[in-house]
Structure formats: C-alpha cells, structure tokens
Scaffold this motif. Structure first.
Motif, mmCIF file in Angstrom:
data_model
loop_
_atom_site.group_PDB
_atom_site.id
_atom_site.type_symbol
_atom_site.label_atom_id
_atom_site.label_comp_id
_atom_site.label_asym_id
_atom_site.label_seq_id
_atom_site.Cartn_x
_atom_site.Cartn_y
_atom_site.Cartn_z
ATOM 1 N N SER A 1 -72.150 -37.836 -48.323
ATOM 2 C CA SER A 1 -72.647 -36.464 -48.452
ATOM 3 C C SER A 1 -71.858 -35.559 -47.514
ATOM 4 N N ALA A 2 -72.036 -34.252 -47.667
ATOM 5 C CA ALA A 2 -71.239 -33.300 -46.897
ATOM 6 C C ALA A 2 -71.483 -33.462 -45.402
ATOM 7 N N SER A 3 -70.406 -33.431 -44.646
ATOM 8 C CA SER A 3 -70.497 -33.483 -43.195
ATOM 9 C C SER A 3 -70.807 -32.097 -42.637
ATOM 10 N N THR A 4 -71.131 -32.044 -41.353
ATOM 11 C CA THR A 4 -71.344 -30.749 -40.702
ATOM 12 C C THR A 4 -70.068 -29.922 -40.718
ATOM 13 N N ILE A 5 -68.920 -30.564 -40.521
ATOM 14 C CA ILE A 5 -67.640 -29.849 -40.573
ATOM 15 C C ILE A 5 -67.392 -29.329 -41.977
ATOM 16 N N GLY A 6 -67.735 -30.126 -42.998
ATOM 17 C CA GLY A 6 -67.599 -29.661 -44.382
ATOM 18 C C GLY A 6 -68.433 -28.421 -44.638
ATOM 19 N N MET A 7 -69.674 -28.405 -44.123
ATOM 20 C CA MET A 7 -70.514 -27.225 -44.300
ATOM 21 C C MET A 7 -69.942 -26.021 -43.566
ATOM 22 N N ALA A 8 -69.326 -26.242 -42.403
ATOM 23 C CA ALA A 8 -68.690 -25.130 -41.681
ATOM 24 C C ALA A 8 -67.589 -24.508 -42.529
ATOM 25 N N ARG A 9 -66.869 -25.335 -43.286
ATOM 26 C CA ARG A 9 -65.836 -24.803 -44.182
ATOM 27 C C ARG A 9 -66.458 -23.931 -45.273
ATOM 28 N N ILE B 1 -62.131 -24.381 -37.182
ATOM 29 C CA ILE B 1 -62.531 -25.617 -37.844
ATOM 30 C C ILE B 1 -61.866 -26.810 -37.161
ATOM 31 N N ALA B 2 -60.579 -26.661 -36.815
ATOM 32 C CA ALA B 2 -59.885 -27.730 -36.107
ATOM 33 C C ALA B 2 -60.549 -28.007 -34.762
ATOM 34 N N LEU B 3 -60.979 -26.953 -34.064
ATOM 35 C CA LEU B 3 -61.648 -27.153 -32.780
ATOM 36 C C LEU B 3 -62.983 -27.879 -32.952
ATOM 37 N N ALA B 4 -63.715 -27.558 -34.006
ATOM 38 C CA ALA B 4 -64.965 -28.276 -34.268
ATOM 39 C C ALA B 4 -64.689 -29.758 -34.519
ATOM 40 N N MET B 5 -63.586 -30.056 -35.195
ATOM 41 C CA MET B 5 -63.220 -31.448 -35.431
ATOM 42 C C MET B 5 -62.845 -32.137 -34.122
ATOM 43 N N TRP B 6 -62.286 -31.405 -33.156
ATOM 44 C CA TRP B 6 -62.022 -31.990 -31.837
ATOM 45 C C TRP B 6 -63.325 -32.443 -31.185
ATOM 46 N N TYR B 7 -64.364 -31.634 -31.316
ATOM 47 C CA TYR B 7 -65.648 -32.033 -30.747
ATOM 48 C C TYR B 7 -66.173 -33.292 -31.433
ATOM 49 N N ASP B 8 -66.009 -33.379 -32.748
ATOM 50 C CA ASP B 8 -66.377 -34.600 -33.466
ATOM 51 C C ASP B 8 -65.619 -35.804 -32.911
ATOM 52 N N GLU B 9 -64.321 -35.623 -32.655
ATOM 53 C CA GLU B 9 -63.498 -36.699 -32.126
ATOM 54 C C GLU B 9 -64.017 -37.158 -30.761
#
Length: 278
Positions: A27-35, A187-195
């Motif tokens: 299902s959609a991730s939080t990052i996907g919803m941010a997009r 969006i890239a910065l949000a993915m850094w937090y995920d990482e």
C-alpha cells in the motif's frame, strides 16, 4: 492509525497510485502520500497571481516550502487506484500561507497533511501580493484554533544542537535530488529521514547483512526546513527516540552539515518487536 469517514472542503484533484508510491506492504507509503500532496498543490491554478507574474510585475522570486506535515492514516492501493486529494488554504499571512490537504479513497480518509509556503528573493521572504492573496482567499477552509496555533511553528532550541541526538546516519546528496531551486528537494529530504529510521532500527536489533529487514517506516512526519541542503555535500541525519508507546515510537530527527542544523522533523511509526532497545 485512525481514518475518520469525512470529507473536507477544498479543490479536488484525482491522483493515480503509482508503483513507486507503494511501500513494502503493498500500500502507499507516507513518502508516496507526500508526493500526492505535492502533485495536487502544483496543479492548483492561481490565475490572478499567474497573470501578475506573466506581465512581469512581480519577481524574480522562489517558491519555498518551509514546513510540512504528512500522515498516512489507512492503507491505499494497489497501483492503478485513483485517490482524491482535497486542497484548501488554512492561513494567509503577510509573507507566507499554509495549505491544508486530505487524501480520500471514496468516502474514506486515508491520509492528510499541510504545507507552509513562502515567496522569497535573495534578501529573504517577500510580502505576498494582493493578487495572490485574492486567489488564496477563494480556497479558504474554515479557520480553527488548531490551524491558527500551528501557523508559525517554533522549533525548540535544543533541537538545533548535535548534543540533543544520540544516533547518526551519514548521507551524501545526489544530483537527482536537486530541484529547480538548486537545492535538495523536500521529498528527497523526507526519504533521508526514512533512511535514518531504518538504519537505527537495524542497529537496534543487531541485524546483519542478509537478514530480514523489518518494515517499520514512520506513518507520519512533521518537518521544518531551516536551511538549504545542496549538491554536492556530505550530511548527517541525527535521531533520538523521544518516547516509546505500546505500539508506536516517536522520533526526533535533524539534518546537519557539521554543526549547522538545516532541518528538523518529528516522526511517529510502528514499534517492532525487539526494536529500539526494548
């Protein structure tokens, strides 16, 4: 996670669920919803303001996102599903404005968030022109006390210092992360937090290469952007656990270049068995 059955006012944009929006659970991730929220904001038409800019009567300027919140409230997917993003304006100030958004699948709310935007030039934030204010006023949502209080978020000073955090993940910016403003996209910065959350989780449970990786990405983020993250550059994402509940973990995060804090975030996600030293 809770998904009330209601629908906000505002302008509706249909967005298709893409394969890249899905997390490991399908299902959609939080990052996907941010997009999706970004997609809906970009597609809004601000006709008076666009005419003003087109006539050369305002600018040059940059559109900067200074804060955003995104929450995944319920599963949405699979790829090919169409979701509806409702967007309105919660607040208009002298130099900034805040969108409020909800993601719906039919009558079910599956996500939401907000975004605070400023227009700026080299000298700093610009006063919003009357034409833009008129466009935004047409999208106003009912004002609430909560919206008014959250209009100008205050970052606690301790969050800006390295000593506040207990865990660090090194990251390098990539050229593909850079947007038209010549800095790393939000969006890239949000993915850094995920990482950072993923790396911390793996270290907490003592996972080794080849082991099964737990699927524990945050389901909500509240992010404040304090400075530019640029390319090329070496950065660190800092993390500390603020609290651990029965089924959730509240993280406090920050992006640093040396001793300078360029952004902070609060994230809440699921607690895995054996994770976080518990």
């Amino acid at each position: 996670m809770n998904a009330p059955e209601h629908q906000m006012a505002g302008i509706q944009v249909d967005v298709p669920v893409r394969q890249a929006d899905l997390g490991r659970d399908g299902s959609a991730s939080t990052i996907g919803m941010a997009r999706w929220l970004e997609d809906a904001r970009i597609r809004l038409r601000l006709r008076r303001f666009e005419r003003l800019v087109g006539e050369g009567r305002f600018g040059p300027f940059q559109i900067l996102l200074v804060g955003q919140r995104v929450s995944r409230l319920a599963p949405a997917g699979p790829a090919g599903t169409r979701v509806q993003v409702h967007t309105g304006v919660r607040r208009v100030g002298r130099s900034s404005f805040t969108f409020g958004q909800e993601v719906m699948v039919g009558d079910k709310r599956v996500g939401g968030g907000d975004a605070t935007v400023v227009l700026a030039d080299r000298s700093g934030p610009l006063q919003l022109p009357d034409e833009l204010i008129a466009d935004l006023d047409e999208m106003r949502l009912p004002e609430t006390e909560v919206a008014a209080r959250s209009a100008a978020p205050c970052v606690p000073p301790e969050r800006l210092h390295r000593a506040h955090y207990s865990y660090w993940t090194p990251l390098r910016s990539r050229i593909g992360d850079v947007d038209s403003n010549q800095h790393v996209n939000f969006i890239a910065l949000a993915m850094w937090y995920d990482e950072a959350v993923a790396a911390f989780t793996l270290d907490s449970i003592g996972s080794a290469a080849g082991d099964s990786v737990p699927d524990l990405p945050p389901w909500s983020y509240q992010i404040h952007y304090l400075g530019e993250v640029t390319y090329p550059g070496s950065y660190e994402v800092a993390l500390t656990v603020r609290s651990v509940g029965t089924g959730s973990v509240h993280y406090e995060l920050g992006v640093f270049r040396g001793s300078t804090c360029l952004g902070v975030a609060d994230a809440i996600g699921p607690r895995g068995d054996g994770a976080h030293g518990q």
